[in-house]
Write an enzyme that holds these catalytic residues in place. Structure first.
Site, short mmCIF file in Angstrom:
data_model
loop_
_atom_site.label_atom_id
_atom_site.label_comp_id
_atom_site.label_asym_id
_atom_site.label_seq_id
_atom_site.Cartn_x
_atom_site.Cartn_y
_atom_site.Cartn_z
N GLU A 17 0.82 -1.22 0.00
CA GLU A 17 0.00 0.00 0.00
C GLU A 17 0.86 1.27 0.00
O GLU A 17 0.40 2.34 0.37
CB GLU A 17 -0.93 -0.01 1.21
CG GLU A 17 -1.87 -1.20 1.22
CD GLU A 17 -2.63 -1.34 2.52
OE1 GLU A 17 -3.71 -0.73 2.62
OE2 GLU A 17 -2.14 -2.04 3.41
N SER A 193 -6.13 -2.99 2.26
CA SER A 193 -6.59 -2.50 0.96
C SER A 193 -7.00 -3.62 0.01
O SER A 193 -6.96 -3.47 -1.21
CB SER A 193 -5.51 -1.62 0.28
OG SER A 193 -5.43 -0.37 0.91
N SER A 334 -11.59 9.52 0.89
CA SER A 334 -11.67 8.25 1.62
C SER A 334 -12.85 8.24 2.58
O SER A 334 -13.32 9.30 3.03
CB SER A 334 -10.37 8.00 2.40
OG SER A 334 -9.26 7.90 1.53
#
Length: 366
Positions: A17, A193, A334
């Site tokens: 990530e 993720s 987000s």
């Protein structure tokens, strides 16, 4: 006017990530109040080299036209050092900067799993987010379920596949997984993720899915799919020892009935594959129960600062905790900040809250 608070933003790192962390750092630095905060950057390259970055360098990361990556070229090396007056950032070219707060924006292994938190504790640094044990337990999907179950919080059925078990008794592992109801989700136990995750609907695909997860983590968890709505809730710690606060919940709506919220859906395809609906379309009572479960999970797991708690809400109203995220995606688009914005806090206010919460925390054991 009080002296500016010096905040060291740590980003990049050695996990899959890495690029998401870079994007997050650029967003956070852009939101910092220049009158209150002096920002310095610590960029960690994919191979683990620590380098010094200016605030402007961090802001420029998303402007490359592709997923950003920390390069050590052109940036002096940097280390943290514990001095009598606290934690200092010292560069290879001799610049010594006292640090008030460190803001780790690292996702995944070597950043969200207690490793850097231990380093910060040893160096006498105040920092944003969960401590060593909480970070480690929340990073490991298996340990998370053990802690939550002990606290009486519902989690779905699962099977853990440890390295020696897969190598010594593969059929035994497959037999245990066979007791779960399909579909199942095969995951690296300590990933994020949705990297390395496979949705499996037939036993014929299990071996390939486990091998795929093992590319990212030798420890694998296989979770039984739960039919329900994917509801997530953001949590901020309370000031002065007061109770944590839960945001308005959001909902992940996956448009493909055979798909799931994977890395591509999260970061690369916009709203084609999935939509995040904030606030979630829940009745008031269900929303309040989700918020309470999120707070209960936050406390049971010993979280500090922030976390996002992901849940499933079934048709009969049962709430299962899927997993926590102690450093959730934190770009302006987000879920974590958007849920708080729906609850009345702007993105810059959330960033300021987190720095202030870190400043309140005592050093050492808490």
């Amino acid at each position: 006017m009080a002296d500016p608070i010096t905040v060291a933003v740590v980003f990049g790192g050695m996990s899959s990530e890495h690029s998401i962390s870079c994007l997050t750092a650029a967003n956070v630095v852009a939101a910092m109040d220049a009158d209150r905060f002096t920002v310095v950057g610590i960029g960690i390259s994919p191979d683990g080299v620590w380098t010094s970055w200016s605030a402007q360098d961090v802001l420029d990361l998303p402007r490359t036209g592709s997923l950003p990556e920390v390069s050590s070229v052109g940036h002096p090396g940097v280390t943290l050092q514990r001095h009598a007056d606290g934690c200092h950032l010292v560069t290879s070219d001799g610049i010594d900067t006292p640090i008030d707060v460190i803001f780790p924006l690292l996702h995944g292994p070597y950043g969200e799993d207690g490793t850097i938190q231990g380093l910060l504790e040893m160096n006498g640094a105040r920092y944003v987010g969960c401590g060593v044990a909480s970070s480690a337990n929340c990073m490991d999907k298996h340990l998370t379920k053990v802690v939550l179950s002990e606290a009486g919080i519902l989690v779905g059925p699962y099977v853990v596949v440890r390295p020696h078990e897969w190598e010594d008794d593969r059929q035994g592992c497959l037999d245990r997984i066979g007791e779960l109801t399909m579909p199942v989700f095969v995951k690296p136990a300590r990933g994020g993720s949705s990297v390395g995750i496979t949705k499996v609907t037939t036993g014929d695909d299990l071996v390939a899915a486990i091998e795929q997860a093992r590319r990212f983590d030798p420890k694998v968890i296989v979770e039984q799919g739960i039919t329900g709505r994917e509801i997530e809730c953001s949590v901020l710690d309370g000031h002065g020892g007061h109770a944590p606060r839960a945001s308005a919940p959001g909902e992940i709506i996956v448009h493909d009935p055979d798909g799931f919220y994977d890395f591509q859906a999260k970061y690369l395809t916009g709203q084609d594959r999935a939509t995040v609906s904030i606030p979630a379309d829940l009745d008031e009572a269900t929303s309040a129960r989700v918020q309470q479960v999120a707070i209960d999970a936050f406390r049971a797991l010993g979280c500090e600062g922030l976390a996002r708690i992901d849940t499933f809400v079934t048709g009969d109203g049962t709430i299962y905790v899927n997993e926590p995220n102690t450093m959730p995606g934190f770009t302006t688009t987000s879920g974590f900040p958007l849920m708080w914005q729906a609850s009345g806090l702007t993105y810059p206010q959330i960033v300021t809250e987190l720095v202030e919460l870190a400043l309140e925390r005592p050093l050492g054991l808490r």
